[in-house]
Design a protein around this motif. Structure first.
Motif, short mmCIF file in Angstrom:
data_model
loop_
_atom_site.label_atom_id
_atom_site.label_comp_id
_atom_site.label_asym_id
_atom_site.label_seq_id
_atom_site.Cartn_x
_atom_site.Cartn_y
_atom_site.Cartn_z
N GLN A 96 -8.68 -1.82 -5.46
CA GLN A 96 -7.59 -2.33 -6.31
C GLN A 96 -6.22 -1.93 -5.76
OE1 GLN A 96 -7.98 -2.02 -10.68
NE2 GLN A 96 -10.02 -1.22 -10.29
N VAL A 97 -6.12 -0.70 -5.24
CA VAL A 97 -4.83 -0.24 -4.71
C VAL A 97 -4.47 -1.04 -3.45
CG1 VAL A 97 -3.53 1.74 -3.81
CG2 VAL A 97 -5.15 2.06 -5.69
N GLY A 98 -5.46 -1.25 -2.58
CA GLY A 98 -5.21 -2.04 -1.36
C GLY A 98 -4.74 -3.45 -1.68
N SER A 99 -5.42 -4.07 -2.63
CA SER A 99 -5.09 -5.43 -3.04
C SER A 99 -3.70 -5.50 -3.67
CB SER A 99 -6.16 -5.91 -4.04
OG SER A 99 -5.78 -7.10 -4.65
N THR A 100 -3.39 -4.54 -4.56
CA THR A 100 -2.09 -4.55 -5.24
C THR A 100 -0.94 -4.28 -4.27
OG1 THR A 100 -3.20 -3.78 -7.25
CG2 THR A 100 -0.80 -3.58 -7.19
N HIS A 152 7.33 0.75 -0.62
CA HIS A 152 7.34 1.80 -1.64
C HIS A 152 7.57 3.15 -0.98
CE1 HIS A 152 5.72 4.78 -4.45
NE2 HIS A 152 5.87 3.90 -5.42
N ALA A 153 6.88 3.40 0.14
CA ALA A 153 7.07 4.57 1.01
C ALA A 153 6.50 5.88 0.43
CB ALA A 153 8.54 4.76 1.39
N ASP A 154 5.85 5.82 -0.73
CA ASP A 154 5.29 7.05 -1.31
C ASP A 154 4.11 6.71 -2.23
OD1 ASP A 154 5.03 9.75 -1.85
OD2 ASP A 154 6.60 9.79 -3.38
N LEU A 155 3.26 5.79 -1.76
CA LEU A 155 2.18 5.32 -2.64
C LEU A 155 0.99 6.28 -2.60
CD1 LEU A 155 1.78 2.99 -4.62
CD2 LEU A 155 0.37 1.90 -2.91
N PHE A 156 1.25 7.50 -3.06
CA PHE A 156 0.22 8.52 -3.19
C PHE A 156 -0.49 8.34 -4.54
CE2 PHE A 156 1.87 10.08 0.57
CZ PHE A 156 1.46 11.35 0.91
N ARG A 157 -1.60 9.07 -4.70
CA ARG A 157 -2.37 8.96 -5.95
C ARG A 157 -1.53 9.32 -7.17
NH1 ARG A 157 -6.75 12.89 -4.04
NH2 ARG A 157 -5.17 13.20 -2.43
N ASP A 158 -0.56 10.24 -7.00
CA ASP A 158 0.23 10.66 -8.18
C ASP A 158 1.31 9.67 -8.57
OD1 ASP A 158 1.96 11.16 -6.09
OD2 ASP A 158 2.17 13.31 -6.47
N ASN A 159 1.40 8.54 -7.85
CA ASN A 159 2.34 7.48 -8.24
C ASN A 159 1.63 6.22 -8.71
OD1 ASN A 159 4.81 8.79 -7.96
ND2 ASN A 159 4.83 8.48 -5.75
N VAL A 160 0.34 6.35 -8.96
CA VAL A 160 -0.45 5.20 -9.45
C VAL A 160 -1.24 5.66 -10.68
CG1 VAL A 160 -2.23 3.50 -8.89
CG2 VAL A 160 -0.67 4.30 -7.10
N LEU A 209 3.63 0.73 7.91
CA LEU A 209 3.91 2.13 7.62
C LEU A 209 3.57 2.44 6.16
CD1 LEU A 209 5.00 4.83 8.68
CD2 LEU A 209 7.27 4.13 7.90
N ASP A 210 3.90 1.52 5.26
CA ASP A 210 3.57 1.67 3.84
C ASP A 210 2.05 1.72 3.65
OD1 ASP A 210 4.80 2.07 1.37
OD2 ASP A 210 4.77 -0.05 0.82
N LEU A 211 1.38 0.85 4.37
CA LEU A 211 -0.09 0.79 4.33
C LEU A 211 -0.68 2.11 4.83
CD1 LEU A 211 -2.55 -1.03 3.85
CD2 LEU A 211 -2.17 -2.05 6.09
N ALA A 212 -0.12 2.63 5.92
CA ALA A 212 -0.60 3.89 6.50
C ALA A 212 -0.38 5.07 5.56
CB ALA A 212 0.11 4.13 7.83
N ILE A 213 0.79 5.10 4.91
CA ILE A 213 1.08 6.18 3.95
C ILE A 213 0.02 6.19 2.85
CG2 ILE A 213 2.70 6.88 2.11
CD1 ILE A 213 4.98 5.85 4.04
N ALA A 214 -0.31 5.00 2.35
CA ALA A 214 -1.31 4.90 1.27
C ALA A 214 -2.70 5.29 1.75
CB ALA A 214 -1.31 3.48 0.70
N VAL A 215 -3.11 4.79 2.91
CA VAL A 215 -4.44 5.11 3.45
C VAL A 215 -4.58 6.62 3.66
CG1 VAL A 215 -5.86 4.93 5.56
CG2 VAL A 215 -4.94 2.86 4.49
N ASN A 216 -3.51 7.28 4.12
CA ASN A 216 -3.55 8.72 4.37
C ASN A 216 -3.74 9.55 3.10
OD1 ASN A 216 -3.38 8.97 7.15
ND2 ASN A 216 -1.16 9.12 7.21
N ASP A 217 -3.58 8.95 1.93
CA ASP A 217 -3.80 9.71 0.70
C ASP A 217 -4.98 9.19 -0.12
OD1 ASP A 217 -2.73 11.93 -1.00
OD2 ASP A 217 -2.63 10.34 -2.48
N TRP A 218 -5.22 7.89 -0.07
CA TRP A 218 -6.26 7.28 -0.92
C TRP A 218 -7.65 7.31 -0.29
CZ3 TRP A 218 -6.04 5.70 -5.93
CH2 TRP A 218 -4.75 5.68 -6.50
N CYS A 219 -7.72 7.50 1.02
CA CYS A 219 -9.00 7.32 1.73
C CYS A 219 -9.55 8.62 2.30
CB CYS A 219 -8.84 6.28 2.84
SG CYS A 219 -8.27 4.68 2.22
#
Length: 301
Positions: free
Chosen positions: A108-112, A176-184, A207-217
């Motif tokens: 869901q996070v990837g899609s959104t 967004h540049a900070d799409l960590f788990r604590d912002n969702v 870069l946004d995609l990478a920031i998210a992958v580095n925290d969600w995966c």
């Protein structure tokens, strides 16, 4: 209550502090009619900086994205002042931050994120990324006295990599540049809200995609798990296909993302030691991710 009347809202029944940070202070408000709101006081951001975030979140919200936007007063303005600080009032998004997201939640996070990127590509907004290349150089200068020679060299290599990334013809828009788990926020296993766009700026979408992958995966060791990363990227690409250039440089983007948050946390630790009341996070977790990605890249060569 005077503030609430400006919004045409009912009286305050109760409130509680949510978080106090260096960037802003947040309160939960509970109104007499049952409505729940979030009040954010900005400690460092000026009144003039806020219209950008108001417009961005309002446009994303209007486009059907799960992004809460500030309420408007009866006079049409959203910004008000409390104790000489600018403040915004938001509807409260009911939900929780996930500690260990499932593949379905990662999906869901990837899609959104892809849907938000598609919206941002179509929007006219431009804003320098506050954690861009210039900031990386300044952050290295600020933190280098605490770094080993090897760590300094590692960061310098990533600054060069980012410089190269910026010279390429990669899709760019507001991120967004900070799409960590604590912002969702999730409610009943459904993504309910994405918050905190205060670090947003124009940059490469990967870069946004990478920031998210580095925290969600992450796996139990705090490293990126290949299967989870595949789930995230597949969900993202279901909405927005990556270009061949984005695929080629995604591993570099993962490294740069890890470096930025390593630097940011090192910076935070120094500021905390100098007396700031900022909550600090462990920089070593980001360094560990960077080493994982650099090792993977050297194996691919």
């Amino acid at each position: 209550n005077e503030l609430l009347s400006m919004f045409g809202l009912s009286k305050l029944r109760n409130f509680q502090g949510a978080s106090a940070g260096i960037e802003n202070t947040t309160y939960f408000l509970f109104l007499a009619d049952g409505l729940q709101l979030v009040l954010t006081l900005f400690e460092t951001m000026t009144r003039d900086e806020l219209p950008f975030y108001i417009s961005l979140t309002r446009d994303l919200n209007a486009a059907g994205m799960p992004v809460p936007c500030p309420l408007q007063k009866l006079d049409g303005c959203s910004i008000h002042e409390i104790a000489d600080k600018p403040a915004l009032l938001f509807p409260l998004v009911q939900g929780i931050h996930l500690d260990k997201p499932t593949p379905q939640e990662i999906n869901q996070v990837g899609s959104t994120l892809a849907k938000i990127h598609l919206q941002c590509l179509a929007m006219p907004y431009e804003r320098e990324n506050p954690h861009g290349l210039k900031w990386m150089k300044q952050a290295l200068a600020f933190t280098e006295s605490t770094l080993s020679q090897d760590d300094k060299k590692l960061i310098e290599q990533q600054i060069q990599a980012r410089s190269k990334l910026e010279s390429l013809n990669l899709p760019r828009a507001l991120i967004h540049a900070d799409l960590f788990r604590d912002n969702v926020l999730f409610r009943d296993e459904e993504l309910a809200g994405i918050v905190d766009f205060y670090g947003a700026g124009t940059d490469c979408l990967i870069l946004d995609l990478a920031i998210a992958v580095n925290d969600w995966c992450l796996n139990a060791e705090g490293l990126v798990d290949d299967e989870k990363r595949t789930v995230f990227l597949k969900a993202y690409e279901h909405e927005r296909r990556l270009s061949s250039l984005e695929r080629k440089y995604f591993l570099e983007a993962l490294q740069i993302a890890a470096t930025c948050f390593w630097l940011s946390r090192l910076e935070g630790q120094i500021q905390a030691s100098q007396g700031s009341n900022q909550a600090t996070k462990n920089p070593d977790l980001c360094k560990k991710l960077l080493l994982q990605h650099t090792t993977q890249q050297s194996l691919q060569k």
